[in-house]
Design a protein around this motif. Structure first.
Motif, PDB file in Angstrom:
ATOM      1  N   GLU A   1       0.842  -1.184   0.000  1.00  0.00           N
ATOM      2  CA  GLU A   1       0.000   0.000   0.000  1.00  0.00           C
ATOM      3  C   GLU A   1       0.884   1.242   0.000  1.00  0.00           C
ATOM      4  O   GLU A   1       2.049   1.186   0.415  1.00  0.00           O
ATOM      5  CB  GLU A   1      -0.900  -0.012   1.242  1.00  0.00           C
ATOM      6  CG  GLU A   1      -1.803  -1.236   1.347  1.00  0.00           C
ATOM      7  CD  GLU A   1      -2.520  -1.324   2.675  1.00  0.00           C
ATOM      8  OE1 GLU A   1      -2.237  -0.469   3.557  1.00  0.00           O
ATOM      9  OE2 GLU A   1      -3.354  -2.229   2.831  1.00  0.00           O
ATOM     10  N   PRO A   2       0.374   2.384  -0.461  1.00  0.00           N
ATOM     11  CA  PRO A   2       1.177   3.619  -0.451  1.00  0.00           C
ATOM     12  C   PRO A   2       1.729   3.950   0.933  1.00  0.00           C
ATOM     13  O   PRO A   2       2.835   4.485   1.058  1.00  0.00           O
ATOM     14  CB  PRO A   2       0.182   4.683  -0.932  1.00  0.00           C
ATOM     15  CG  PRO A   2      -0.793   3.933  -1.771  1.00  0.00           C
ATOM     16  CD  PRO A   2      -0.946   2.587  -1.102  1.00  0.00           C
ATOM     17  N   SER A   3       0.975   3.612   1.978  1.00  0.00           N
ATOM     18  CA  SER A   3       1.420   3.923   3.338  1.00  0.00           C
ATOM     19  C   SER A   3       2.625   3.087   3.776  1.00  0.00           C
ATOM     20  O   SER A   3       3.214   3.367   4.823  1.00  0.00           O
ATOM     21  CB  SER A   3       0.266   3.703   4.324  1.00  0.00           C
ATOM     22  OG  SER A   3      -0.203   2.359   4.262  1.00  0.00           O
ATOM     23  N   ASP A   4       3.005   2.077   2.972  1.00  0.00           N
ATOM     24  CA  ASP A   4       4.166   1.246   3.292  1.00  0.00           C
ATOM     25  C   ASP A   4       5.479   1.882   2.855  1.00  0.00           C
ATOM     26  O   ASP A   4       6.554   1.351   3.158  1.00  0.00           O
ATOM     27  CB  ASP A   4       4.038  -0.128   2.620  1.00  0.00           C
ATOM     28  CG  ASP A   4       2.846  -0.910   3.123  1.00  0.00           C
ATOM     29  OD1 ASP A   4       2.541  -0.808   4.325  1.00  0.00           O
ATOM     30  OD2 ASP A   4       2.226  -1.623   2.308  1.00  0.00           O
TER      31      ASP A   4
ATOM     32  N   GLU B   1       7.636   5.192  -2.654  1.00  0.00           N
ATOM     33  CA  GLU B   1       6.234   5.285  -3.064  1.00  0.00           C
ATOM     34  C   GLU B   1       6.060   4.729  -4.477  1.00  0.00           C
ATOM     35  O   GLU B   1       5.090   4.007  -4.756  1.00  0.00           O
ATOM     36  CB  GLU B   1       5.771   6.737  -3.000  1.00  0.00           C
ATOM     37  CG  GLU B   1       5.674   7.288  -1.589  1.00  0.00           C
ATOM     38  CD  GLU B   1       5.324   8.761  -1.582  1.00  0.00           C
ATOM     39  OE1 GLU B   1       5.078   9.320  -2.675  1.00  0.00           O
ATOM     40  OE2 GLU B   1       5.299   9.358  -0.489  1.00  0.00           O
TER      41      GLU B   1
END
Length: 206
Positions: free
Chosen positions: A35-38, A66
């Motif tokens: 996920e982008p938050s990773d 990202e």
């Protein structure tokens, strides 16, 4: 020119459904899509000199992480690769990455790749996550899975063997690292071959 064999896995099979979340049998590890938050965790992972050395990649900025995370997700839709973020189920703590690269659905083949964060190494997380990925691959229809690692990379060799990937042979001078050409061990599992216990050892002296 017509091909006279049917695809091992019908093209479109993976892209037709969301990438699944996988779990180890003990429920302690979770493998999910990136996920982008990773991005911060991925960026932090690539600051580890050992990881950078074996993967011959650097990641200087969070923006690069990202992009990496986005491309990891896109591989599923293109059916060219499938990458999972390995986390601890209890609190979601990042542990590493498991992936199928160079997927060939026609022949049911994929190369397995993995890395673990320094704090997750030596605890058995990598082989357990690899087994979960392997079981999913068999259920999906893959026929042959390969792991390739430098003959000097003893930890990667141990992970492969613990997950039942037998040493098939050595590809001489086949991968270029930052310090020159490396011989590469090839580990293989063919479906369905079960979880054998009479697997051999890597000869790390070559």
């Amino acid at each position: 020119m017509p091909i006279e064999i049917a695809p091992v896995i019908e093209p479109g099979t993976l892209a037709a459904t969301p990438q699944p979340t996988l779990h180890t049998p003990d429920g302690e590890l979770r493998l999910r899509a990136f996920e982008p938050s990773d991005a911060p965790a991925v960026h932090a992972a690539f600051q580890d000199p050992t990881l950078r050395y074996w993967h011959a990649r650097s990641m200087e900025t969070p923006a690069e992480a990202e992009t990496w995370a986005r491309e990891a997700r896109e591989g599923w839709d293109k059916e060219s690769s499938a990458q999972w973020f390995v986390t601890r189920s209890s609190d979601g703590a990042p542990l590493g990455r498991m992936a199928l690269r160079e997927m060939d659905l026609m022949e049911g083949f994929a190369e397995v790749a993995y890395w673990m964060l320094p704090e997750a190494r030596g605890q058995g997380a990598a082989p357990r996550a690899l087994l979960a990925l392997t079981e999913w691959a068999w259920k999906t229809g893959f026929h042959r899975l390969e792991i390739r690692h430098s003959t000097r990379n003893e930890p990667s060799c141990r992970v492969a063997l613990k997950a039942g990937y037998e040493l098939e042979g050595t590809r001489r001078s086949s991968a270029l690292h930052t310090d020159g050409w490396h011989d590469m061990h090839v580990h293989v599992r063919i479906a369905p071959d079960g979880h054998r216990t009479d697997i051999g050892r890597c000869d790390l002296s070559t």
